[in-house]
Design a protein around this motif. Structure first.
Motif, mmCIF file in Angstrom:
data_model
loop_
_atom_site.group_PDB
_atom_site.id
_atom_site.type_symbol
_atom_site.label_atom_id
_atom_site.label_comp_id
_atom_site.label_asym_id
_atom_site.label_seq_id
_atom_site.Cartn_x
_atom_site.Cartn_y
_atom_site.Cartn_z
ATOM 1 N N LEU A 1 -5.260 0.690 6.045
ATOM 2 C CA LEU A 1 -3.925 0.870 5.473
ATOM 3 C C LEU A 1 -3.910 1.916 4.362
ATOM 4 O O LEU A 1 -3.025 2.786 4.326
ATOM 5 N N CYS A 2 -4.880 1.843 3.456
ATOM 6 C CA CYS A 2 -4.915 2.806 2.346
ATOM 7 C C CYS A 2 -5.185 4.216 2.843
ATOM 8 O O CYS A 2 -4.562 5.186 2.387
ATOM 9 N N SER A 3 -6.101 4.331 3.794
ATOM 10 C CA SER A 3 -6.428 5.660 4.324
ATOM 11 C C SER A 3 -5.241 6.265 5.058
ATOM 12 O O SER A 3 -4.908 7.441 4.861
ATOM 13 N N GLN A 4 -4.595 5.479 5.907
ATOM 14 C CA GLN A 4 -3.437 5.999 6.638
ATOM 15 C C GLN A 4 -2.328 6.449 5.698
ATOM 16 O O GLN A 4 -1.731 7.516 5.884
ATOM 17 N N ALA A 5 -2.069 5.651 4.659
ATOM 18 C CA ALA A 5 -1.001 5.992 3.719
ATOM 19 C C ALA A 5 -1.303 7.287 2.976
ATOM 20 O O ALA A 5 -0.431 8.139 2.799
ATOM 21 N N VAL A 6 -2.556 7.447 2.537
ATOM 22 C CA VAL A 6 -2.937 8.653 1.805
ATOM 23 C C VAL A 6 -3.024 9.857 2.736
ATOM 24 O O VAL A 6 -2.632 10.977 2.378
ATOM 25 N N LEU A 7 -3.517 9.640 3.957
ATOM 26 C CA LEU A 7 -3.665 10.742 4.912
ATOM 27 C C LEU A 7 -2.331 11.357 5.300
ATOM 28 O O LEU A 7 -2.266 12.549 5.637
ATOM 29 N N THR A 8 -1.279 10.568 5.243
ATOM 30 C CA THR A 8 0.052 11.108 5.528
ATOM 31 C C THR A 8 0.361 12.298 4.631
ATOM 32 O O THR A 8 1.076 13.229 5.028
ATOM 33 N N HIS A 9 -0.232 12.293 3.437
ATOM 34 C CA HIS A 9 -0.002 13.383 2.484
ATOM 35 C C HIS A 9 -1.172 14.360 2.431
ATOM 36 O O HIS A 9 -0.980 15.537 2.116
ATOM 37 N N MET A 10 -2.376 13.896 2.759
ATOM 38 C CA MET A 10 -3.541 14.792 2.771
ATOM 39 C C MET A 10 -3.505 15.749 3.959
ATOM 40 O O MET A 10 -3.831 16.941 3.831
ATOM 41 N N ILE A 11 -3.157 15.233 5.127
ATOM 42 C CA ILE A 11 -3.225 16.043 6.349
ATOM 43 C C ILE A 11 -2.371 17.308 6.267
ATOM 44 O O ILE A 11 -2.861 18.397 6.606
ATOM 45 N N VAL B 1 0.841 -1.204 0.000
ATOM 46 C CA VAL B 1 0.000 0.000 0.000
ATOM 47 C C VAL B 1 0.872 1.247 0.000
ATOM 48 O O VAL B 1 0.645 2.187 -0.774
ATOM 49 N N ASN B 2 1.867 1.282 0.868
ATOM 50 C CA ASN B 2 2.751 2.450 0.930
ATOM 51 C C ASN B 2 3.484 2.667 -0.387
ATOM 52 O O ASN B 2 3.634 3.800 -0.848
ATOM 53 N N ALA B 3 3.917 1.571 -1.003
ATOM 54 C CA ALA B 3 4.608 1.681 -2.293
ATOM 55 C C ALA B 3 3.657 2.196 -3.366
ATOM 56 O O ALA B 3 4.045 2.998 -4.232
ATOM 57 N N MET B 4 2.402 1.754 -3.335
ATOM 58 C CA MET B 4 1.400 2.230 -4.294
ATOM 59 C C MET B 4 1.195 3.730 -4.165
ATOM 60 O O MET B 4 1.166 4.454 -5.172
ATOM 61 N N VAL B 5 1.064 4.201 -2.952
ATOM 62 C CA VAL B 5 0.838 5.627 -2.723
ATOM 63 C C VAL B 5 2.053 6.443 -3.163
ATOM 64 O O VAL B 5 1.917 7.499 -3.793
ATOM 65 N N GLU B 6 3.235 5.958 -2.865
ATOM 66 C CA GLU B 6 4.450 6.671 -3.282
ATOM 67 C C GLU B 6 4.553 6.727 -4.803
ATOM 68 O O GLU B 6 4.947 7.748 -5.381
ATOM 69 N N GLN B 7 4.197 5.638 -5.472
ATOM 70 C CA GLN B 7 4.221 5.623 -6.941
ATOM 71 C C GLN B 7 3.192 6.599 -7.505
ATOM 72 O O GLN B 7 3.464 7.303 -8.484
ATOM 73 N N ALA B 8 2.019 6.647 -6.882
ATOM 74 C CA ALA B 8 0.984 7.579 -7.325
ATOM 75 C C ALA B 8 1.445 9.025 -7.165
ATOM 76 O O ALA B 8 1.249 9.864 -8.066
ATOM 77 N N LEU B 9 2.079 9.312 -6.047
ATOM 78 C CA LEU B 9 2.571 10.668 -5.805
ATOM 79 C C LEU B 9 3.702 11.024 -6.762
ATOM 80 O O LEU B 9 3.801 12.170 -7.216
ATOM 81 N N ALA B 10 4.530 10.054 -7.095
ATOM 82 C CA ALA B 10 5.602 10.304 -8.050
ATOM 83 C C ALA B 10 5.052 10.620 -9.427
ATOM 84 O O ALA B 10 5.634 11.402 -10.186
ATOM 85 N N SER B 11 3.900 10.031 -9.749
ATOM 86 C CA SER B 11 3.291 10.234 -11.065
ATOM 87 C C SER B 11 2.495 11.523 -11.152
ATOM 88 O O SER B 11 2.560 12.245 -12.153
ATOM 89 N N PHE B 12 1.729 11.829 -10.100
ATOM 90 C CA PHE B 12 0.793 12.962 -10.177
ATOM 91 C C PHE B 12 1.037 14.051 -9.144
ATOM 92 O O PHE B 12 0.401 15.100 -9.194
ATOM 93 N N GLY B 13 1.924 13.798 -8.181
ATOM 94 C CA GLY B 13 2.276 14.841 -7.221
ATOM 95 C C GLY B 13 1.361 14.974 -6.023
ATOM 96 O O GLY B 13 1.717 15.622 -5.038
ATOM 97 N N LYS B 14 0.178 14.384 -6.087
ATOM 98 C CA LYS B 14 -0.774 14.496 -4.977
ATOM 99 C C LYS B 14 -1.865 13.434 -5.150
ATOM 100 O O LYS B 14 -1.975 12.812 -6.209
ATOM 101 N N ILE B 15 -2.637 13.254 -4.095
ATOM 102 C CA ILE B 15 -3.866 12.454 -4.159
ATOM 103 C C ILE B 15 -4.941 13.279 -3.464
ATOM 104 O O ILE B 15 -4.827 13.577 -2.270
#
Length: 250
Positions: free
Chosen positions: A122-132, A71-85
């Motif tokens: 897991l998905c919410s915590q990983a994304v919230l690290t960047h949303m918060i 999950v963490n790797a997925m979120v990091e890859q998404a952020l690398a591609s688009f800069g945010k979620i």
């Protein structure tokens, strides 16, 4: 049409069904889409191809949403591609297999909760690290009307997990609004997806179950996606901690 132009949306389990319908619809409203899948790579590729054919922007990321490292790797890859979620749609779920209550093993209950509850955690915590830190974002959890009616035969374990998800959604909403993050849920009824094809394969049984729906038919995935699009948009900004039933009155 409420625009989602510039928004980045991560949808778990987007290779078919509700996830695919949401991906296509949100893309048509201007969002960039991250299509997560576990095993249905062909379906995920088809989802992205359909989005790109209509001029949209989407990428595929394979990840098991019950495993924190993936999950963490997925979120990091998404952020690398688009800069945010901007928006997370926790859609990946399943009933694992049918079982009567007396025959249900601890392993079945644990596996069901791992897929339907732990994945959201897991998905919410990983994304919230960047949303918060940004103090904005939306999380939409896909539940089920099974949470209210106890499941449709040999699926108490699934219904119970979705009941837990409803409670989790309300709790998340209350805690996270402090950071400008809006959390809501959607509880679909019977939808014509691979999920119900698996758990109600008998046409007669499906017809009998459809007869219990006041509107007298099952939903199409796009009908659930329309409510997802509403909750993803600014039109829903004063709705918080709700579980919206999209069930034809069931």
């Amino acid at each position: 049409m409420e625009s989602l132009h510039g928004k980045v949306v991560l949808i778990t389990g987007a290779s078919s069904g509700i996830g695919r319908a949401a991906a296509e619809l949100l893309s048509s409203k201007g969002a960039k889409i991250i299509v997560n899948y576990l095993s249905n790579k062909k379906g995920a590729i088809e989802t992205v191809q359909r989005i790109q054919k209509n001029g949209g922007d989407a990428i595929i990321i394979q990840a098991d949403v019950t495993i924190k490292e993936q999950v963490n790797a997925m979120v990091e890859q998404a952020l690398a591609s688009f800069g945010k979620i901007d928006i997370l749609i926790n859609n990946a779920a399943g009933g694992i297999r049918q079982s009567t209550f007396m025959d249900a093993s601890e392993e079945l209950w644990e596996e069901t909760y791992r897929l339907n509850i732990n994945s959201v955690l897991l998905c919410s915590q990983a994304v919230l690290t960047h949303m918060i830190p940004r103090k904005e974002g939306k999380i939409i959890n896909i539940s089920s009307t099974a949470a209210r009616i106890g499941g449709a035969g040999e699926s108490i374990h699934y219904a119970a997990s979705k009941g837990a998800l409803n409670t989790m959604t309300i709790g998340m909403a209350k805690e996270l609004i402090e950071y400008g993050i809006i959390v809501n849920g959607i509880a679909p009824g019977m939808v014509e997806t691979p999920f119900h094809e698996k758990f109600a394969p008998n046409e007669d049984r499906l017809s009998r179950m459809s007869a219990t729906i006041p509107i007298k038919r099952v939903a199409q995935p796009i009908e659930i996606a329309e409510t997802i699009a509403f909750l993803a948009s600014d039109a829903s900004n004063y709705i918080l901690g709700e579980i919206i039933n999209v069930s034809g009155g069931r």
